[in-house]
Design a protein around this motif. Structure first.
Motif, short mmCIF file in Angstrom:
data_model
loop_
_atom_site.label_atom_id
_atom_site.label_comp_id
_atom_site.label_asym_id
_atom_site.label_seq_id
_atom_site.Cartn_x
_atom_site.Cartn_y
_atom_site.Cartn_z
N UNK A 167 0.84 -1.20 0.00
CA UNK A 167 0.00 0.00 0.00
C UNK A 167 0.88 1.25 0.00
N UNK A 168 1.90 1.27 0.85
CA UNK A 168 2.80 2.43 0.95
C UNK A 168 3.55 2.66 -0.36
N UNK A 169 4.06 1.60 -0.96
CA UNK A 169 4.81 1.73 -2.22
C UNK A 169 3.90 2.20 -3.35
N UNK A 170 2.68 1.70 -3.38
CA UNK A 170 1.72 2.13 -4.40
C UNK A 170 1.38 3.61 -4.23
N UNK A 171 1.17 4.02 -2.99
CA UNK A 171 0.85 5.42 -2.72
C UNK A 171 2.03 6.33 -3.06
N UNK A 172 3.25 5.86 -2.79
CA UNK A 172 4.43 6.65 -3.12
C UNK A 172 4.57 6.87 -4.62
N UNK A 173 4.30 5.82 -5.38
CA UNK A 173 4.37 5.94 -6.85
C UNK A 173 3.31 6.90 -7.37
N UNK A 174 2.10 6.79 -6.83
CA UNK A 174 1.01 7.66 -7.28
C UNK A 174 1.23 9.11 -6.85
N UNK A 175 1.82 9.31 -5.69
CA UNK A 175 2.15 10.67 -5.24
C UNK A 175 3.19 11.28 -6.17
N UNK A 176 4.14 10.46 -6.64
CA UNK A 176 5.15 10.93 -7.58
C UNK A 176 4.53 11.34 -8.91
N UNK A 177 3.57 10.56 -9.40
CA UNK A 177 2.86 10.89 -10.64
C UNK A 177 2.09 12.20 -10.48
N UNK A 178 1.45 12.34 -9.32
CA UNK A 178 0.69 13.56 -9.03
C UNK A 178 1.60 14.79 -9.05
N UNK A 179 2.74 14.69 -8.35
CA UNK A 179 3.67 15.82 -8.27
C UNK A 179 4.22 16.18 -9.65
N UNK A 180 4.52 15.17 -10.46
CA UNK A 180 5.06 15.39 -11.80
C UNK A 180 4.09 16.20 -12.65
N UNK A 181 2.85 15.76 -12.69
CA UNK A 181 1.85 16.46 -13.51
C UNK A 181 1.55 17.85 -12.96
N UNK A 182 1.46 17.96 -11.65
CA UNK A 182 1.13 19.25 -11.03
C UNK A 182 2.25 20.26 -11.24
N UNK A 183 3.48 19.83 -11.07
CA UNK A 183 4.62 20.73 -11.21
C UNK A 183 4.76 21.21 -12.66
N UNK A 184 4.60 20.30 -13.61
CA UNK A 184 4.67 20.69 -15.03
C UNK A 184 3.62 21.72 -15.37
N UNK A 185 2.42 21.50 -14.86
CA UNK A 185 1.31 22.39 -15.22
C UNK A 185 1.47 23.79 -14.64
N UNK A 186 2.30 23.92 -13.62
CA UNK A 186 2.42 25.21 -12.93
C UNK A 186 3.49 26.13 -13.51
N UNK A 187 4.34 25.61 -14.39
CA UNK A 187 5.47 26.41 -14.87
C UNK A 187 4.99 27.67 -15.59
N UNK A 188 4.18 27.51 -16.63
CA UNK A 188 3.72 28.66 -17.41
C UNK A 188 2.83 29.59 -16.59
N UNK A 189 1.94 28.99 -15.80
CA UNK A 189 1.02 29.82 -15.00
C UNK A 189 1.79 30.61 -13.93
N UNK A 190 2.86 30.01 -13.40
CA UNK A 190 3.66 30.71 -12.38
C UNK A 190 4.35 31.93 -12.98
#
Length: 367
Positions: free
Chosen positions: A297-320
């Protein structure tokens, strides 16, 4: 007369004898009843006790141990990293069906990232946001992410991490420091922001007092560019800029917004010089104490948190960039970074042996 008297005595004697027999008989029946009742009660009590024991055994066998997972971060709640932590929390609590209770302690409540290493090794916290620059104090291999201009972009870096490099680096920490990386939270490229003016070429770094992370590669990179670098903890960066301890800092552009450091700087120069990921670092002993299903469960959540951060960070570059310009900051894009790359080239040769040629090759082969 005498006969009558004798008859009366005889009748009296018979009456007394009959009465005695009745009393004795009743007494025996009552004792028998009491014995039967006692036996029944004993049987009932025994049965009830047996049922109670069986019921308690059922409850005990049905009980499952629960765990508390405290996660520390120096970042504010609006930051991508903390949002990724909340995403991790939601997944873990849901998939573990409440057997793991996650507590996110953000905004530097438990100190800075160096403090988190101590907390993990002492067992006072179970997980933390720690950048690879800080983890490099534990293992030189982590310095690969501090090498300037090694990652082309976030996607390139992601592919390298997922190629096996991430597992290799985590294994090195597990063996030496009892720290396990359960998630990679990537940041966008780091850029210089300051109150001293824009950066256009390497010459503009000359004499610039700039805050950097606690990484020997970052210190030396800035020295090669001609700047005066000072390592300052993340939770002290704003104050250092505000009080003039340093004139500049460098970080991913979205973080300038979430940490409100636009309040104490005027210029952002898109130098894109470092791309340093954060990690969800976990106490290895805590992880090992979890049942296998909860480890998954922890490893699955860690992988999904990484995917979330990747997409969120990319989307914020231009708007920032747009938001910072609207606030009043001057943002300049640098089309030609060749002067920067030429100035820092010596650092590759210097650290190749310490870090490992294989890690450099992993980035170069994936370019």
């Amino acid at each position: 007369m005498e006969v009558k008297t004798n008859v009366r005595k005889f009748m009296f004697f018979i009456s007394i004898l009959g009465l005695i027999l009745v009393i004795v008989g009743c007494g025996n029946n009552e004792d028998a009843g009491n014995d039967t009742e006692s036996e029944t009660e004993s049987e009932t009590d025994g049965s009830a006790q047996t049922n109670a024991d069986t019921e308690n055994d059922g409850e005990a066998s049905g009980d499952e141990e629960t765990y508390t997972l405290k996660m520390a971060s120096p970042s504010n709640p609006e930051d991508t990293m903390v949002q990724a932590f909340y995403h991790f929390e939601e997944i873990v609590e849901d998939e573990s069906e409440g057997r793991i209770d996650v507590e996110v302690l953000h905004s530097g409540q438990l100190g800075g990232q160096s403090d988190y290493i101590d907390g993990l090794q002492l067992g006072s916290i179970q997980a933390a946001e720690i950048t690879t620059s800080v983890l490099s104090s534990l293992n030189d291999k982590m310095l690969i992410f501090d090498m300037p201009y090694l990652s082309n972009n976030m996607q390139h870096q992601r592919e390298v991490i997922q190629s096996g490099v991430g597992d290799e680096l985590s294994s090195a920490l597990e063996e030496q420091e009892d720290i396990k990386i359960v998630g990679w939270l990537q940041r966008s490229a780091r850029n210089v922001y300051s109150s001293a003016g824009p950066i256009e070429t390497a010459e503009d770094f000359e004499g610039l007092d700039i805050r950097v992370m606690e990484s020997p590669v970052m210190l030396e990179t800035m020295e090669l560019l001609g700047a005066n670098p000072t390592p300052i903890a993340a939770d002290e960066r704003y104050m250092a800029l505000q009080t003039g301890v340093v004139d500049a800092a460098e970080n991913s552009i979205a973080l300038i917004l979430t940490e409100k450091e636009y309040e104490v700087t005027d210029y952002v120069s898109m130098t894109n010089h470092f791309m340093t990921p954060n990690t969800i670092s976990m106490d290895q002993n805590f992880f090992d104490s979890l049942p296998e299903d909860l480890q998954d469960v922890v490893l699955d959540a860690g992988e999904k948190a990484g995917e979330f951060a990747f997409e969120e960070e990319k989307s914020q570059i231009d708007s920032a960039v747009t938001e910072l310009e609207d606030i009043g900051m001057e943002v300049n894009t640098i089309e030609d970074t060749s002067s920067f790359k030429e100035a820092v080239q010596p650092i590759y040769d210097e650290y190749e042996e310490d870090i490992g040629e294989d890690l450099f090759d992993a980035f170069l082969e994936n370019k």
